[in-house]
Design a protein around this motif. Structure first.
Motif, mmCIF file in Angstrom:
data_model
loop_
_atom_site.group_PDB
_atom_site.id
_atom_site.type_symbol
_atom_site.label_atom_id
_atom_site.label_comp_id
_atom_site.label_asym_id
_atom_site.label_seq_id
_atom_site.Cartn_x
_atom_site.Cartn_y
_atom_site.Cartn_z
ATOM 1 N N LEU A 179 -2.585 4.969 4.014
ATOM 2 C CA LEU A 179 -3.450 4.647 3.317
ATOM 3 C C LEU A 179 -3.020 3.055 3.006
ATOM 4 N N PRO A 180 -4.583 2.325 3.086
ATOM 5 C CA PRO A 180 -4.068 0.491 2.986
ATOM 6 C C PRO A 180 -3.129 0.284 2.074
ATOM 7 N N GLY A 181 -2.185 -0.662 2.012
ATOM 8 C CA GLY A 181 -1.330 -1.520 1.285
ATOM 9 C C GLY A 181 -0.255 -0.900 0.864
ATOM 10 N N LEU A 182 0.048 0.566 1.285
ATOM 11 C CA LEU A 182 1.027 0.779 1.269
ATOM 12 C C LEU A 182 2.094 1.424 2.297
ATOM 13 N N GLN A 183 3.128 0.984 2.098
ATOM 14 C CA GLN A 183 4.620 0.644 2.973
ATOM 15 C C GLN A 183 6.117 1.092 2.653
ATOM 16 N N ALA A 184 6.256 2.276 3.283
ATOM 17 C CA ALA A 184 7.624 2.680 2.500
ATOM 18 C C ALA A 184 8.988 1.618 3.787
ATOM 19 N N PRO A 185 10.365 1.863 3.310
ATOM 20 C CA PRO A 185 11.223 1.534 3.677
ATOM 21 C C PRO A 185 11.599 1.715 5.165
ATOM 22 N N HIS A 186 12.287 0.653 5.160
ATOM 23 C CA HIS A 186 12.602 0.696 6.845
ATOM 24 C C HIS A 186 13.960 1.995 6.824
ATOM 25 N N LEU A 187 13.710 2.945 8.080
ATOM 26 C CA LEU A 187 14.704 3.735 7.721
ATOM 27 C C LEU A 187 16.158 3.340 8.465
ATOM 28 N N ARG A 188 17.353 3.576 7.943
ATOM 29 C CA ARG A 188 18.271 2.719 8.461
ATOM 30 C C ARG A 188 19.346 4.241 9.230
#
Length: 937
Positions: free
Chosen positions: A476-485
């Motif tokens: 999905l262009p433009g959508l990013q999830a936060p980095h997993l810690r």
């Protein structure tokens, strides 16, 4: 019937002596571009005792020779009877009788009286039928009481097609495309007339048998199409069927000939068909290089491929011609005109043809009654003149007495006759038994798949299922999830998970692969090391160890012309430079430091003993290995507890002849140069082999060759000697050598040896790599005899096969037999064998050698993998009916879930389970006790 043969014009000589008339070959060789003639040949006319001695040495039961028609009837008719010629043959037959060898007599072997060719046009004229009948009648009457096998005409195909068609052989007529078929028609009728004559007048009293020697090739389809198969059948019918079908089937030509040739092919009347049909008491088959298409003519191949398949040809005769008794009346190969007594090529082709005959008898149930090796003596070889030699006995044509000297092929054939075939040697039978429980079962790869890109655990992109299309994930262009810690794990690498999982399924205990020096340290300086790649390699070896697979890691893998040195090192004289040696030592120290906690077997150099390398380069490689080994020994061994050595490429070298002790010297010389070159300085006395040094000094008397072998200083000798913990070899195949010259393309000038293969060996698709399992056992014994008791690993052993062949039967056969030979070396020869590594893991890294194949992204297990797993599971080859060999600490048999195979984890889970069980018991106990107290209240 073990026989050997000759032809009159090839060996007799005395071309115009004692009343002999001229033959068409006497005339043919004096015209055109012919260089030499058979005027003297082997001079058998004057040397009956020499020929008889040769026959006795061979131990044959039958001798096939031909009568010279113009020596008996000088102008071809019975009115020109020549008493001295007849007496020569009587003396020969009498001599054969004295040494108990039966004659097999050919009436006509291509040497027609020249007067018959001049007067009548030779075999193109039907008058020849009666003339030949008269000649046969005289021979049956004169010699028949001592002859039980008669050949009327030898190879009528060559006579008709090449004598009267292509003009390659006498009488050399060409340019009439119909003439060969008229000649063939007359030859058949002449044979039939002679057969009927014998049947009516002589058979009852003499008890002999009569046939016509038919020559043929074998041919294979060039493509897997029905048209190609039909073309092959047509080819066989145009050569063999042309004469065999009239004799053995129905008295007429093959339908394909009649359809193709129509009016050009003569026709038989009904009476003629009946007269010709059945006029052969056995099938006399001629097979070899003087036949059919070997005469530089491919017009009758019909676009297909000629093959030397004698076994297939014998089966074809059985199937096509009503299973007749077959007497192979000519078979064999040839050597070059320069070959003397060491005729390896001739000998091994002879071995091949006899083996194929034996298989035809025992496996295909072909009724073969005799075999004739060709020929007894070197002689005049028709259109090839003296350019080739086909004799089992060498004849020096430049000496007055033309003395006969047995060749290697003669010795081989005589021993074969003595044994009546090929009895199995005890050492070639499969062995039963098991390897020790700590035996290393491994698989090897030149390199591993490296993929250091981020995995799903660090990918911040968001995806959606494409449910209306092909089901793939779409970003999905433009959508990013936060980095997993989360802390990165080695198992995050998808390529590592896949490779380790595939290795686990193989049930091996060890995996051998090579690092890439030029990628880890691109500049050559360890301060610039690629940390990402080093971490990847660290993760790979640690994940292997978690599943109880021991990593075996090579620091530098020699790849021939493709250099795997860091670019700056390659640019500055490569291994010739001392800087490269020191850079390698620094690189080795880095790898020991970063990976050594998980690596217990190190290979410094893999296959550095490339015979194309200069000796100065080899010297530097030895120093590089020694310095790296000492670094490990001083700085890492105590803490890490590992071992280190190098791998030497060691294909076995067998003497092409083994009749004398001198025959072994060329093979020993090659092994010293190939293996001893690196082995002797490290495992032996700290210097190059004495044979190697003395040979090169002798070859280098004038400074024209780069054969300078460096000298070890005392410091370097002490540095290199003893830098090993085990002896590791890679072994794939076997070759043979001798100190003659047969083929300049496979002659090794530096070592003055001729390389050759035994043509009876199973050939792999890889050029010059036959499958010879016993070669591995001999290689292991060579190492053990030189360096007694040294621990040995077979670090790579495999065969190439088509990558599309997942049912890889050749590799399955290869693995079973090579591992079995390794077991014999361990059990019977007391070789200190510690491990065996099959080569290779996957086609992806080692195309054609892998036990895993690939179709797009899918990994496919080949059938050989199952065979190898079965050997590992049994730890060898237990005898049928015995219980499976059990080892207390077998390799991990996991299903891919790594934690279940790690013993500390299993112990921890067991402890947790026990605690849970005890807790439950206590809970139940106190609950029950409280219930009782409540009830009392």
């Amino acid at each position: 019937m073990w026989a050997v043969g000759t032809a009159a014009y090839s060996v007799e000589g005395a071309w115009e002596k004692d009343g002999k008339g001229k033959s068409i070959w006497d005339t043919f060789t004096r015209g055109g571009t012919r260089v030499s003639r058979g005027d003297v040949g082997s001079d058998s006319y004057h040397n009956i005792p020499g020929d008889l001695r040769a026959l006795q040495q061979l131990g044959v039961s039958h001798y096939r020779f031909s009568l010279s028609w113009p020596r008996i009837f000088s102008n071809g008719t019975k009115e020109s009877y020549n008493d001295k010629g007849v007496e020569y043959y009587k003396n020969l037959i009498r001599g054969l009788k004295d040494i108990k060898v039966q004659p097999v007599v050919t009436l006509y072997h291509w040497d027609l009286p020249d007067s018959l060719q001049t007067l009548f046009g030779g075999w193109s004229n039907s008058v020849m039928v009666e003339l030949f009948r008269d000649y046969a009648d005289f021979c049956f009457k004169t010699f028949g009481s001592d002859v039980k096998f008669w050949i009327t005409i030898d190879n009528p195909f060559v006579v008709a097609w090449h004598g009267y068609g292509t003009g390659v052989v006498a009488p050399g007529i060409k340019n009439d495309s119909d003439l060969p078929f008229r000649v063939g028609h007359n030859l058949l009728k002449a044979h039939a007339a002679a057969w009927h004559l014998y049947d009516e007048r002589y058979r009852a009293a003499q008890g002999g048998r009569v046939s016509m020697a038919l020559g043929s090739h074998w041919i294979k389809p060039s493509r897997t199409r029905q048209e190609s198969r039909k073309a092959c059948q047509r080819s066989l019918n145009f050569v063999l069927g042309w004469f065999a079908r009239p004799l053995f089937v129905d008295g007429d030509y093959p339908p394909c000939m009649k359809d193709n040739l129509t009016h050009r092919l003569p026709s038989f009347t009904e009476a003629e068909s009946a007269y010709v049909n059945g006029t052969a008491d056995f099938f006399a088959l001629s097979h070899g290089p003087a036949l059919s298409f070997q005469l530089i003519n491919d017009s009758l191949r019909f676009g297909q491929t000629e093959d030397l398949g004698l076994r297939m040809l014998l089966y074809w005769v059985r199937a096509e011609y009503n299973n007749p008794p077959i007497f192979v009346v000519e078979s064999g190969w040839y050597g070059s005109g320069n070959t003397k007594t060491k005729d390896a090529k001739h000998m091994y082709y002879l071995k091949r043809f006899i083996m194929e005959t034996l298989k035809a008898i025992h496996v295909d149930r072909v009724n073969v009654i005799g075999y004739t090796a060709w020929s007894l003596l070197d002689g005049y070889e028709w259109y090839r003149e003296y350019a080739i030699r086909r004799g089992l006995f060498y004849v020096d044509f430049n000496t007055p007495d033309l003395k006969r000297e047995p060749k290697a092929s003669a010795t081989f054939y005589s021993k074969l006759i003595e044994k009546n075939g090929f009895p199995q040697l005890p050492e070639n039978r499969p062995a039963h038994g098991a390897f020790p429980c700590d035996f290393a079962w491994g698989v090897a790869a030149n390199s591993i798949q490296v993929d250091t890109t981020p995995t799903q655990f660090t990918d911040t992109n968001v995806y959606i299922w494409n449910i209306s299309g092909n089901g793939e994930l779409k970003k999905l262009p433009g959508l990013q999830a936060p980095h997993l810690r989360r802390t990165p794990h080695c198992a995050d690498y998808g390529s590592i998970r896949q490779q380790v999982s595939d290795l686990l399924r193989m049930q091996v205990s060890h995996f051998h692969f090579s690092l890439n020096w030029s990628s880890i340290v691109p500049t050559g300086h360890v301060s610039d090391a690629n940390e990402t790649l080093l971490r990847y390699y660290y993760c790979f070896v640690s994940e292997l160890q978690k599943v109880n697979i021991t990593p075996v890691v090579t620091l530098w893998h020699h790849t021939g012309k493709l250099s795997s040195l860091p670019a700056p090192m390659e640019a500055s004289d490569g291994w010739q430079s001392e800087k490269t040696v020191q850079a390698f030592v620094d690189y080795a120290r880095l790898c020991f430091h970063r990976l050594g906690a998980h690596v217990k077997l190190w290979i410094t150099l893999n296959e550095p003993n490339d015979e194309d390398l200069e000796y100065t380069v080899g010297h530097q490689l030895l120093r590089a290995h020694a310095l790296a080994w000492h670094v490990y020994d001083r700085e890492f061994r105590k803490a890490q507890g590992g071992k280190a050595s190098l791998v030497l490429h060691m294909d076995w070298v067998e003497p092409a002849f083994s009749f004398n002790r001198e025959d072994v010297a060329p093979a020993d010389r090659v092994l010293d140069f190939r293996v001893g070159w690196f082995a002797e300085p490290i495992f032996g006395k700290g210097d190059y082999p004495a044979v190697m040094r003395s040979w090169l000094q002798q070859r280098n008397t004038i400074d024209l060759f780069n054969y300078h072998l460096p000298t070890f200083s005392e410091e370097d000798r002490l540095l290199v000697k003893g830098t090993y913990d085990f002896f590791a070899i890679s072994h794939f195949t076997t070759s043979m050598v001798y100190d003659g010259v047969e083929d300049k393309y496979t002659f090794k000038d530096k070592l003055q040896v001729q390389l050759i293969s035994d043509v009876t060996w199973i050939m792999s698709p890889r050029r010059n790599s036959p499958v010879v399992p016993w070669g591995l056992r001999k290689a292991l014994n060579w190492v053990n005899s030189r360096y007694k008791g040294v621990p040995i690993y077979v670090m790579a052993n495999g065969v190439q096969e088509d990558t599309a062949r997942f049912k890889d039967s050749l590799r399955s056969y290869y693995l079973y037999n090579y591992v079995n030979e390794a077991l014999k070396a361990y059990m019977l020869d007391a070789v200190n064998l510690k491990g065996y590594f099959a080569y290779a893991f996957s086609d992806q890294r080692d195309p054609g050698f892998g036990m895993y194949g690939h179709v797009q992204e899918e990994v496919i297990s080949k059938s050989s993998l199952g065979h190898y797993k079965n050997i590992i599971r049994h730890n060898g080859f237990p005898a049928p009916g015995t219980s499976q060999h059990q080892c207390p600490h077998a390799p991990a048999q996991g299903s891919g879930r790594y934690v279940l195979t790690k013993k500390p984890v299993v112990g921890f889970l067991s402890l947790v389970s026990s605690c849970m069980l005890i807790t439950m018991c206590l809970v139940i106990y106190y609950a029950f006790k409280r219930h009782k107290l409540t009830t009392k209240k």
